[in-house]
Design a protein around this motif. Sequence first.
Motif, short mmCIF file in Angstrom:
data_model
loop_
_atom_site.label_atom_id
_atom_site.label_comp_id
_atom_site.label_asym_id
_atom_site.label_seq_id
_atom_site.Cartn_x
_atom_site.Cartn_y
_atom_site.Cartn_z
N ARG A 139 -74.13 -2.96 0.81
CA ARG A 139 -73.83 -1.52 0.73
C ARG A 139 -75.08 -0.67 0.89
NH1 ARG A 139 -74.13 1.92 -3.54
NH2 ARG A 139 -74.42 0.18 -4.98
N LEU A 143 -75.52 0.91 4.54
CA LEU A 143 -74.80 2.18 4.51
C LEU A 143 -75.60 3.33 3.92
CD1 LEU A 143 -71.25 1.01 3.37
CD2 LEU A 143 -72.03 1.47 5.68
N ARG A 488 -69.22 6.18 8.64
CA ARG A 488 -70.58 5.71 8.90
C ARG A 488 -71.41 6.75 9.64
NH1 ARG A 488 -67.38 1.42 8.49
NH2 ARG A 488 -68.15 -0.43 7.42
#
Length: 503
Positions: A139, A143, A488
């Motif tokens: 994560r 991200l 994203r």
Amino acid sequence: MARIVIIGAGMSGLAVASRLATLGHKVTVCEARDTYGGMVGRYERDGFAFDTGPGLLTLPAVYRDLALKTGREPLEELVRLRPVDPESRHLFPDGTAVSLPNASRGGVVQALDGAFGPGAGERWATVLNHGRTVWEATRRPLLEEPLPADPTALHTDPYPVPGTAPARRGLFGRRRGPRRWTLADVAAEELGGHPGLTALLHEHALRFGLDPRTAPAGATVLPYMEQSFGVWYVEGGLRALADAFFRRCEQRKVEFRFGTPVARVVVEDGRVTGVQTKGDRIDADLVVSSIDARVLHTQWMGPAESSDEWPASASRLHGVPGRVAVLLALRGERPAGTPHRTVVHAADPAAELAGVFDPGVPMDGRPTVQVLRPDDPSLHPAGHEAVVLTATTPSLDLDWGVPGVPEAFADRMLDQVDAAGLGLRERMLWRVVRTPEHTERETGSFFGSVPPPALAGLDGDLLQAPNEDHPGLYLTGGAAHPGGGLARVGMSACIVANLIGPA
């Protein structure tokens, strides 16, 4: 205060422009088209309106953060959000149907047991638990943070392959099994090759343009995220989200120059110092590009001497599939109880994968089709319905410019959904077929492809270009870290704004 030029007014361009202007910078956005939104487009005719790009929102926290960081109003005061429930209904070629509840993994287990028999839900839950392991490991680096200068740790898939040593906490130090696991291996081994469960798993990859036969097992993070955090609809269509953040940019005094294609990124003494449009030069301290990285490097910064000089991800965009959308104006009201999203799965999944991903293999059969039928009266005249069908297709192997090719493919999509009992063709007033050529022409995406999300594994083959590209130049959007998808590209904008920092 830095003078910053942003190339492209898509969602990542709007997001990074609003963030940078809020941080005190002077921001100018150059957009080749006469409107904003990029892939979050809209088609209107005869009182009907359709999203031409994504139709649903996942991880709305990304845009909640954007709303709060660029203004005092929460996202829910800018747009109306509602959860999609059921999250999706799936129709399989043997006649089995299953509706999956939104953001309820326990409910999904019960639904799968009811459709496929006891134990099916437990198998699926095990796979999604492994997807959670991938989420926890990746994560932050995939991200929330810039791509590491040395991304070697992300070259390894953190999916916990059965039979290997237990993983230590985090992404680093995981011991691997004797071979890499693919998503297809997960379906065969952990889902027991069950055709329905396999189709569910593979559909998530196919929707993102990933081949389940080669995608890393860690792609299970995609269904994990969707089923854990939920799927949301923006009333009025996702175009309303673009409208909201365009207004936010105007409030923050962002200057927009529409109809202003950038002809070249200006590089002086090894540093980007502005852009050359067809009208004039715009000097800048920094440039942020939200266009396809390969287009940027091959057309706007001079041709590279070899493909090795392109960002690694940019040289791979050639093989990414595209999408065909069929916009349907239907007579008659939406039937009561109709789910927002229905997925009609292909009768021959192996043939579909070969047709989409294998060079030279024709895509002859009926594809897997996603059907979006929002219960939103603002999208159609009273007593009618607006529906969008989408399917993943080869972006290059089909000549979409040949007369009859797009219509023939649309016919197969309609045949597929009507064979499942949806009965759309008989209600059709008119239809519009949109192909990868539309995507390329309207967004500049290379070959009309849609970049997939960044994933760990495959020696880094699914990582996108770093956000810091060249002195004075930053990259955002689907062709940059952390990859494609509405959530994203919002994260990409956040990363770039944090890299640049306040004025």
